[in-house]
Write a protein that holds these residues in place. Sequence first.
Motif, PDB file in Angstrom:
ATOM      1  N   PRO A 175       0.855  -1.313  -0.018  1.00  0.00           N
ATOM      2  CA  PRO A 175      -0.178   0.043  -0.193  1.00  0.00           C
ATOM      3  C   PRO A 175       0.850   1.372   0.045  1.00  0.00           C
ATOM      4  O   PRO A 175       0.625   2.262  -0.603  1.00  0.00           O
ATOM      5  CB  PRO A 175      -0.741  -0.229   1.284  1.00  0.00           C
ATOM      6  N   TYR A 176       1.948   1.223   0.676  1.00  0.00           N
ATOM      7  CA  TYR A 176       2.919   2.314   0.674  1.00  0.00           C
ATOM      8  C   TYR A 176       4.430   1.846   0.439  1.00  0.00           C
ATOM      9  O   TYR A 176       4.767   0.967   1.111  1.00  0.00           O
ATOM     10  CB  TYR A 176       3.066   3.137   2.103  1.00  0.00           C
ATOM     11  N   PHE A 177       4.979   2.254  -0.623  1.00  0.00           N
ATOM     12  CA  PHE A 177       6.272   1.692  -1.258  1.00  0.00           C
ATOM     13  C   PHE A 177       7.369   2.655  -0.705  1.00  0.00           C
ATOM     14  O   PHE A 177       7.320   3.886  -1.396  1.00  0.00           O
ATOM     15  CB  PHE A 177       6.274   1.706  -2.668  1.00  0.00           C
ATOM     16  N   GLY A 178       7.821   2.376   0.373  1.00  0.00           N
ATOM     17  CA  GLY A 178       9.106   3.139   0.575  1.00  0.00           C
ATOM     18  C   GLY A 178      10.441   3.438  -0.290  1.00  0.00           C
ATOM     19  O   GLY A 178      10.272   2.491  -1.107  1.00  0.00           O
ATOM     20  N   TYR A 179      11.015   4.319  -0.069  1.00  0.00           N
ATOM     21  CA  TYR A 179      11.947   4.538  -0.901  1.00  0.00           C
ATOM     22  C   TYR A 179      11.648   5.155  -2.393  1.00  0.00           C
ATOM     23  O   TYR A 179      12.498   5.212  -3.141  1.00  0.00           O
ATOM     24  CB  TYR A 179      13.172   3.392  -1.272  1.00  0.00           C
ATOM     25  N   ALA A 180      10.329   5.427  -2.487  1.00  0.00           N
ATOM     26  CA  ALA A 180      10.038   5.701  -3.681  1.00  0.00           C
ATOM     27  C   ALA A 180      10.394   6.994  -4.249  1.00  0.00           C
ATOM     28  O   ALA A 180      10.446   7.603  -5.372  1.00  0.00           O
ATOM     29  CB  ALA A 180       8.345   5.792  -3.570  1.00  0.00           C
ATOM     30  N   VAL A 330      -8.743  25.673   4.034  1.00  0.00           N
ATOM     31  CA  VAL A 330      -7.736  24.814   3.569  1.00  0.00           C
ATOM     32  C   VAL A 330      -8.123  23.394   4.018  1.00  0.00           C
ATOM     33  O   VAL A 330      -8.297  23.285   5.174  1.00  0.00           O
ATOM     34  CB  VAL A 330      -6.330  25.533   3.806  1.00  0.00           C
ATOM     35  N   TYR A 331      -8.153  22.767   3.045  1.00  0.00           N
ATOM     36  CA  TYR A 331      -8.289  21.277   3.488  1.00  0.00           C
ATOM     37  C   TYR A 331      -6.938  20.606   2.803  1.00  0.00           C
ATOM     38  O   TYR A 331      -6.434  20.738   1.791  1.00  0.00           O
ATOM     39  CB  TYR A 331      -9.567  20.380   2.698  1.00  0.00           C
ATOM     40  N   ALA A 332      -6.340  19.684   3.593  1.00  0.00           N
ATOM     41  CA  ALA A 332      -5.357  18.917   3.210  1.00  0.00           C
ATOM     42  C   ALA A 332      -5.654  17.398   2.961  1.00  0.00           C
ATOM     43  O   ALA A 332      -6.338  16.807   3.722  1.00  0.00           O
ATOM     44  CB  ALA A 332      -4.137  18.908   4.309  1.00  0.00           C
ATOM     45  N   CYS A 333      -5.330  16.844   1.576  1.00  0.00           N
ATOM     46  CA  CYS A 333      -5.749  15.540   1.286  1.00  0.00           C
ATOM     47  C   CYS A 333      -4.442  14.823   0.996  1.00  0.00           C
ATOM     48  O   CYS A 333      -3.632  15.291   0.110  1.00  0.00           O
ATOM     49  CB  CYS A 333      -6.702  15.924   0.147  1.00  0.00           C
ATOM     50  N   SER A 334      -4.238  13.721   1.407  1.00  0.00           N
ATOM     51  CA  SER A 334      -3.113  12.828   1.073  1.00  0.00           C
ATOM     52  C   SER A 334      -3.348  11.554   1.281  1.00  0.00           C
ATOM     53  O   SER A 334      -4.178  10.970   2.091  1.00  0.00           O
ATOM     54  CB  SER A 334      -1.847  13.122   2.049  1.00  0.00           C
ATOM     55  N   THR A 335      -2.945  10.523   0.375  1.00  0.00           N
ATOM     56  CA  THR A 335      -2.862   9.245   0.493  1.00  0.00           C
ATOM     57  C   THR A 335      -2.403   8.543   1.443  1.00  0.00           C
ATOM     58  O   THR A 335      -2.663   7.831   2.311  1.00  0.00           O
ATOM     59  CB  THR A 335      -2.838   8.453  -0.824  1.00  0.00           C
ATOM     60  N   VAL A 355      -7.770  17.500   7.646  1.00  0.00           N
ATOM     61  CA  VAL A 355      -6.772  16.767   7.016  1.00  0.00           C
ATOM     62  C   VAL A 355      -7.247  15.475   6.920  1.00  0.00           C
ATOM     63  O   VAL A 355      -7.734  14.779   7.897  1.00  0.00           O
ATOM     64  CB  VAL A 355      -5.664  16.651   8.102  1.00  0.00           C
ATOM     65  N   ILE A 356      -7.253  14.955   5.342  1.00  0.00           N
ATOM     66  CA  ILE A 356      -7.945  13.947   5.084  1.00  0.00           C
ATOM     67  C   ILE A 356      -6.936  13.082   4.673  1.00  0.00           C
ATOM     68  O   ILE A 356      -6.203  13.311   3.602  1.00  0.00           O
ATOM     69  CB  ILE A 356      -8.950  14.101   3.898  1.00  0.00           C
ATOM     70  N   ILE A 357      -6.765  11.673   5.132  1.00  0.00           N
ATOM     71  CA  ILE A 357      -5.768  10.824   4.838  1.00  0.00           C
ATOM     72  C   ILE A 357      -6.310   9.284   4.622  1.00  0.00           C
ATOM     73  O   ILE A 357      -7.530   9.338   4.698  1.00  0.00           O
ATOM     74  CB  ILE A 357      -4.691  10.663   5.683  1.00  0.00           C
ATOM     75  N   THR A 358      -5.887   8.306   3.920  1.00  0.00           N
ATOM     76  CA  THR A 358      -6.122   7.068   4.271  1.00  0.00           C
ATOM     77  C   THR A 358      -5.352   6.037   5.014  1.00  0.00           C
ATOM     78  O   THR A 358      -4.237   6.425   5.633  1.00  0.00           O
ATOM     79  CB  THR A 358      -6.091   6.447   2.700  1.00  0.00           C
ATOM     80  N   ASN A 359      -5.600   4.966   5.063  1.00  0.00           N
ATOM     81  CA  ASN A 359      -5.077   4.005   5.964  1.00  0.00           C
ATOM     82  C   ASN A 359      -3.661   3.039   5.443  1.00  0.00           C
ATOM     83  O   ASN A 359      -3.857   1.859   5.910  1.00  0.00           O
ATOM     84  CB  ASN A 359      -6.041   2.992   6.956  1.00  0.00           C
ATOM     85  N   THR A 360      -3.223   3.540   4.151  1.00  0.00           N
ATOM     86  CA  THR A 360      -2.117   2.975   3.817  1.00  0.00           C
ATOM     87  C   THR A 360      -1.011   2.686   4.739  1.00  0.00           C
ATOM     88  O   THR A 360      -0.352   1.587   4.775  1.00  0.00           O
ATOM     89  CB  THR A 360      -1.934   3.411   2.394  1.00  0.00           C
ATOM     90  N   SER A 376     -10.380   4.312   4.401  1.00  0.00           N
ATOM     91  CA  SER A 376     -10.039   3.091   4.110  1.00  0.00           C
ATOM     92  C   SER A 376      -9.983   2.810   2.925  1.00  0.00           C
ATOM     93  O   SER A 376     -10.707   3.258   2.052  1.00  0.00           O
ATOM     94  CB  SER A 376     -10.777   2.156   5.054  1.00  0.00           C
ATOM     95  N   VAL A 377      -8.719   2.124   2.492  1.00  0.00           N
ATOM     96  CA  VAL A 377      -8.811   1.503   1.170  1.00  0.00           C
ATOM     97  C   VAL A 377      -8.813   0.349   1.020  1.00  0.00           C
ATOM     98  O   VAL A 377      -8.319  -0.198   0.046  1.00  0.00           O
ATOM     99  CB  VAL A 377      -7.223   2.275   0.599  1.00  0.00           C
TER     100      VAL A 377
END
Length: 405
Positions: A175-180, A330-335, A355-360, A376-377
């Motif tokens: 879901p989250y690729f580190g070192y990207a 101001v809204y902040a949206c990030s995966t 602040v809107i995020i997902t649970n990756t 949730s994704v």
Amino acid sequence: MIFLSEMASMIFSPSLSSPNLSRPRFSPSRRFTTCSRAPLDVRCRLVEPLRSDNGVPPRVPVLLNGVLSGGVFSVPKVQDVPARSDTRLRIFSGTANRALSQEIASYLGLELGKIKIKRFADGEIYVQLQESVRGCDVFLVQPTCPPANENLMELLIMIDACRRASAKNITAVIPYFGYARADRKTQGRESIAAKLVANMITEAGANRVLACDLHSGQSMGYFDIPVDHVYGQPVILDYLASKTICSNDLVVVSPDVGGVARARAFAKKLSDAPLAIVDKRRHGHNVAEVMNLIGDVRGKVAVMVDDMIDTAGTIAKGAELLHQEGAREVYACSTHAVFSPPAIERLSSGLFQEVIITNTIPVLDQKTFPQLTVLSVANLLGETIWRVYDDCSVDHEPYSTLDID
């Protein structure tokens, strides 16, 4: 008294017991000839079932280790035989985000596979599958979020364990690729760590990679195996659509020039909202300086879109500039919510309405604040996993693409 020789003469006919009778030899020419003997007259006599005395079941002699003993003769019932699952789909979870893995398994109507993961006193990782995966399609859910090196090494060992257990196909669900972010050389004598990590995952034995919102699309080319890339931002779009915000008041803001394509695609899906760009210059890693704003945000609701929030320096300074330019909210949206210090202090300082995020990436209790909303994704990843397993196209709406060019 009848002797054994007399009993034999009574049972066997003289023709069969004659010593001159020899077995006919096999002839190739007679291979397909039919037997001319008359059929035997076989008759069966019906016998009553064994009776039990005083409720004690009948006992049949059983030969155990050369000793004749009495034992209870029983036939296993159908319900005593453990049922096997018809599907060869297996979902295993690492230790990085087990909650998301459980949601994915629930969406698919499956149980998480049994796996044993532990760490020795010296920090080495031990992985053992607790069930057979021979000939199965195995999906390993493990984001390489902080601690990145620990979770990455755990993923590699999980892949190796499945490969040595004769799994048919191994898909690394990341879901989250580190070192990207280390996807190119910006200065001399730098490494491209994203390519290195891709090689490690491939060499470990993975047959496919399922990733969510890579930092840059070019990272897919670092893998020599198929990569299914899905976007988590449509989940955020669905949430924003449920809010009572007039479409004429919306403006989508890219926090940097590199995210313009992502923000433009997001704005197109969000009622074709106008686009603004924050121009910044970075003087070092995790250090950002805002220069100016391209676009009009006065009196509007600004929605800042990015693929990840690390220290929140970029998005916080962008929010300050938006308020200075007259933005109403101001809204902040990030995966991906990496939330490295001091991200929580910056995000909860009052600059953002939400602040809107997902649970990756799992959000710990100490990293929550009142303005934070976690989506949730699991359904997105679960549907994609099923389509990959069923050899269907993963180009399913509304999660397939954001038309990023």
